[in-house]
Structure formats: C-alpha cells, structure tokens
Write a protein that holds these residues in place. Structure first.
Motif, PDB file in Angstrom:
ATOM      1  N   ILE A   1       0.867  -1.282  -0.126  1.00 35.47           N
ATOM      2  CA  ILE A   1      -0.090  -0.035  -0.091  1.00 35.47           C
ATOM      3  C   ILE A   1       0.746   1.197   0.042  1.00 35.47           C
ATOM      4  O   ILE A   1       1.836   1.246   0.806  1.00 35.47           O
ATOM      5  CB  ILE A   1      -0.904  -0.092   1.212  1.00 35.47           C
ATOM      6  N   ARG A   2       0.715   2.176  -1.038  1.00 35.72           N
ATOM      7  CA  ARG A   2       1.083   3.524  -0.845  1.00 35.72           C
ATOM      8  C   ARG A   2      -0.032   4.365  -0.969  1.00 35.72           C
ATOM      9  O   ARG A   2      -0.823   4.612  -1.626  1.00 35.72           O
ATOM     10  CB  ARG A   2       2.130   3.598  -2.094  1.00 35.72           C
ATOM     11  N   ALA A   3      -0.015   5.327  -0.097  1.00 33.69           N
ATOM     12  CA  ALA A   3      -1.228   6.243   0.253  1.00 33.69           C
ATOM     13  C   ALA A   3      -0.676   7.596   0.749  1.00 33.69           C
ATOM     14  O   ALA A   3       0.336   7.489   1.589  1.00 33.69           O
ATOM     15  CB  ALA A   3      -2.300   5.583   1.198  1.00 33.69           C
ATOM     16  N   LYS A   4      -1.604   8.511   0.630  1.00 33.60           N
ATOM     17  CA  LYS A   4      -1.243   9.974   1.205  1.00 33.60           C
ATOM     18  C   LYS A   4      -2.570  10.434   2.220  1.00 33.60           C
ATOM     19  O   LYS A   4      -3.722  10.156   1.505  1.00 33.60           O
ATOM     20  CB  LYS A   4      -0.971  10.975   0.280  1.00 33.60           C
ATOM     21  N   THR A   5      -2.323  10.835   3.268  1.00 28.78           N
ATOM     22  CA  THR A   5      -3.657  11.164   4.019  1.00 28.78           C
ATOM     23  C   THR A   5      -3.681  12.622   3.894  1.00 28.78           C
ATOM     24  O   THR A   5      -2.759  13.162   3.296  1.00 28.78           O
ATOM     25  CB  THR A   5      -3.184  10.900   5.636  1.00 28.78           C
ATOM     26  N   GLY A   6      -4.909  12.816   4.121  1.00 25.12           N
ATOM     27  CA  GLY A   6      -5.331  14.348   4.468  1.00 25.12           C
ATOM     28  C   GLY A   6      -6.394  14.943   5.475  1.00 25.12           C
ATOM     29  O   GLY A   6      -7.188  13.660   5.709  1.00 25.12           O
ATOM     30  N   SER A   7      -6.265  15.857   6.075  1.00 29.76           N
ATOM     31  CA  SER A   7      -7.211  16.233   7.025  1.00 29.76           C
ATOM     32  C   SER A   7      -7.288  17.432   7.077  1.00 29.76           C
ATOM     33  O   SER A   7      -6.775  18.425   7.037  1.00 29.76           O
ATOM     34  CB  SER A   7      -6.947  15.383   8.499  1.00 29.76           C
ATOM     35  N   LEU A   8      -8.845  17.972   7.449  1.00 30.85           N
ATOM     36  CA  LEU A   8      -9.448  19.089   7.769  1.00 30.85           C
ATOM     37  C   LEU A   8     -10.432  18.844   9.027  1.00 30.85           C
ATOM     38  O   LEU A   8     -10.504  17.587   9.470  1.00 30.85           O
ATOM     39  CB  LEU A   8     -10.148  19.736   6.455  1.00 30.85           C
ATOM     40  N   SER A   9     -10.693  19.862   9.744  1.00 26.87           N
ATOM     41  CA  SER A   9     -11.716  19.723  10.835  1.00 26.87           C
ATOM     42  C   SER A   9     -12.640  18.718  10.468  1.00 26.87           C
ATOM     43  O   SER A   9     -13.696  19.228   9.567  1.00 26.87           O
ATOM     44  CB  SER A   9     -12.129  21.123  11.483  1.00 26.87           C
ATOM     45  N   GLY A  10     -12.998  17.571  11.086  1.00 25.31           N
ATOM     46  CA  GLY A  10     -14.138  16.725  10.846  1.00 25.31           C
ATOM     47  C   GLY A  10     -14.073  16.028   9.547  1.00 25.31           C
ATOM     48  O   GLY A  10     -14.809  15.239   9.330  1.00 25.31           O
ATOM     49  N   VAL A  11     -13.010  16.257   8.801  1.00 23.06           N
ATOM     50  CA  VAL A  11     -12.803  15.649   7.414  1.00 23.06           C
ATOM     51  C   VAL A  11     -11.494  14.864   7.567  1.00 23.06           C
ATOM     52  O   VAL A  11     -10.379  15.474   7.564  1.00 23.06           O
ATOM     53  CB  VAL A  11     -13.019  16.318   6.305  1.00 23.06           C
ATOM     54  N   ASN A  12     -11.410  13.629   6.918  1.00 24.55           N
ATOM     55  CA  ASN A  12     -10.347  12.988   6.769  1.00 24.55           C
ATOM     56  C   ASN A  12     -10.265  12.159   5.457  1.00 24.55           C
ATOM     57  O   ASN A  12     -11.376  11.469   5.182  1.00 24.55           O
ATOM     58  CB  ASN A  12     -10.017  11.880   7.956  1.00 24.55           C
ATOM     59  N   THR A  13      -8.933  11.984   4.851  1.00 21.29           N
ATOM     60  CA  THR A  13      -8.880  11.218   3.613  1.00 21.29           C
ATOM     61  C   THR A  13      -7.713  10.453   3.601  1.00 21.29           C
ATOM     62  O   THR A  13      -6.660  10.673   4.085  1.00 21.29           O
ATOM     63  CB  THR A  13      -8.973  12.337   2.241  1.00 21.29           C
ATOM     64  N   LEU A  14      -7.773   9.406   2.687  1.00 21.81           N
ATOM     65  CA  LEU A  14      -6.753   8.472   2.437  1.00 21.81           C
ATOM     66  C   LEU A  14      -6.967   7.904   1.021  1.00 21.81           C
ATOM     67  O   LEU A  14      -8.051   7.804   0.406  1.00 21.81           O
ATOM     68  CB  LEU A  14      -6.573   7.182   3.150  1.00 21.81           C
ATOM     69  N   ALA A  15      -6.013   8.332   0.101  1.00 20.27           N
ATOM     70  CA  ALA A  15      -5.972   8.022  -1.288  1.00 20.27           C
ATOM     71  C   ALA A  15      -4.391   7.358  -1.586  1.00 20.27           C
ATOM     72  O   ALA A  15      -3.585   7.984  -1.196  1.00 20.27           O
ATOM     73  CB  ALA A  15      -6.149   9.236  -2.142  1.00 20.27           C
ATOM     74  N   GLY A  16      -4.578   6.588  -2.588  1.00 21.67           N
ATOM     75  CA  GLY A  16      -3.237   5.840  -3.014  1.00 21.67           C
ATOM     76  C   GLY A  16      -3.639   4.609  -3.850  1.00 21.67           C
ATOM     77  O   GLY A  16      -4.767   4.519  -4.566  1.00 21.67           O
ATOM     78  N   THR A  17      -2.358   3.805  -4.114  1.00 19.56           N
ATOM     79  CA  THR A  17      -2.284   2.645  -4.700  1.00 19.56           C
ATOM     80  C   THR A  17      -2.373   1.279  -3.722  1.00 19.56           C
ATOM     81  O   THR A  17      -1.789   1.803  -2.943  1.00 19.56           O
ATOM     82  CB  THR A  17      -1.605   2.618  -5.799  1.00 19.56           C
ATOM     83  N   VAL A  18      -2.490   0.339  -4.176  1.00 15.68           N
ATOM     84  CA  VAL A  18      -2.442  -1.080  -3.437  1.00 15.68           C
ATOM     85  C   VAL A  18      -2.316  -2.180  -4.339  1.00 15.68           C
ATOM     86  O   VAL A  18      -2.976  -2.221  -5.545  1.00 15.68           O
ATOM     87  CB  VAL A  18      -3.571  -1.245  -2.514  1.00 15.68           C
ATOM     88  N   VAL A  19      -1.458  -2.875  -4.201  1.00 15.32           N
ATOM     89  CA  VAL A  19      -1.283  -4.339  -4.836  1.00 15.32           C
ATOM     90  C   VAL A  19      -1.936  -5.181  -4.107  1.00 15.32           C
ATOM     91  O   VAL A  19      -1.727  -5.594  -3.014  1.00 15.32           O
ATOM     92  CB  VAL A  19       0.273  -4.445  -5.189  1.00 15.32           C
ATOM     93  N   ASP A  20      -3.045  -5.727  -4.955  1.00 18.42           N
ATOM     94  CA  ASP A  20      -3.827  -6.877  -4.094  1.00 18.42           C
ATOM     95  C   ASP A  20      -3.147  -8.107  -4.112  1.00 18.42           C
ATOM     96  O   ASP A  20      -2.171  -8.446  -4.756  1.00 18.42           O
ATOM     97  CB  ASP A  20      -5.245  -6.914  -4.729  1.00 18.42           C
ATOM     98  N   ALA A  21      -4.024  -9.234  -3.371  1.00 20.21           N
ATOM     99  CA  ALA A  21      -3.561 -10.345  -3.598  1.00 20.21           C
ATOM    100  C   ALA A  21      -3.069 -11.110  -4.585  1.00 20.21           C
ATOM    101  O   ALA A  21      -2.198 -12.196  -4.798  1.00 20.21           O
ATOM    102  CB  ALA A  21      -4.340 -11.427  -2.524  1.00 20.21           C
ATOM    103  N   ASP A  22      -3.737 -10.726  -5.702  1.00 14.67           N
ATOM    104  CA  ASP A  22      -3.556 -11.616  -6.958  1.00 14.67           C
ATOM    105  C   ASP A  22      -2.479 -10.582  -7.829  1.00 14.67           C
ATOM    106  O   ASP A  22      -2.274 -10.967  -9.047  1.00 14.67           O
ATOM    107  CB  ASP A  22      -4.938 -11.627  -7.756  1.00 14.67           C
ATOM    108  N   GLY A  23      -1.868  -9.659  -7.271  1.00 12.92           N
ATOM    109  CA  GLY A  23      -0.732  -8.878  -7.760  1.00 12.92           C
ATOM    110  C   GLY A  23      -1.361  -7.745  -8.789  1.00 12.92           C
ATOM    111  O   GLY A  23      -0.420  -7.062  -9.577  1.00 12.92           O
ATOM    112  N   ARG A  24      -2.540  -7.431  -8.783  1.00 15.37           N
ATOM    113  CA  ARG A  24      -3.104  -6.324  -9.440  1.00 15.37           C
ATOM    114  C   ARG A  24      -2.932  -5.117  -8.768  1.00 15.37           C
ATOM    115  O   ARG A  24      -3.209  -5.037  -7.502  1.00 15.37           O
ATOM    116  CB  ARG A  24      -4.772  -6.581  -9.784  1.00 15.37           C
TER     117      ARG A  24
END
Length: 60
Positions: free
Chosen positions: A3-26
C-alpha cells in the motif's frame, strides 16, 4: 499486498488516497473520505483497515 497512500485532514474530514497491490498482484487505485465527529485517529484507523482489506483481497 503493498500500500502506498497519502492522508489528508481538515476539521471533521479525513482522507486517504493511493494505490495498493492486491493478493492477485493487481494494482488498484483507491480514495476514501470520511466526514465524522469521531476523533481523527479513529477515522484514520478505519481508513487503514479499508486499505488493508483491499490489499488482502483477491478481488474478482
């Protein structure tokens, strides 16, 4: 999976976006946003669990 991801936050709002390699390699892209009155660490932990679930998934 990897998993490679970046967080972000504001008051009452949180985000996480990125990429992930799943168990099948996708490579998957994802983005999660919460809007909650829960503590930020609680929201982040929930988003981390979502990303981990994607990594362990053989999503067919």
């Amino acid at each position: 999976g990897l998993i490679r991801a970046k967080t972000g936050s504001l008051s009452g709002v949180n985000t996480l976006a990125g990429t992930v390699v799943d168990a099948d390699g996708r490579l998957l892209a994802f983005a999660v946003m919460t809007r909650t009155t829960a503590p930020a660490d609680t929201a982040r932990a929930a988003m981390d669990r979502i990303a981990a679930r994607l990594a362990s998934c053989g999503c067919h």
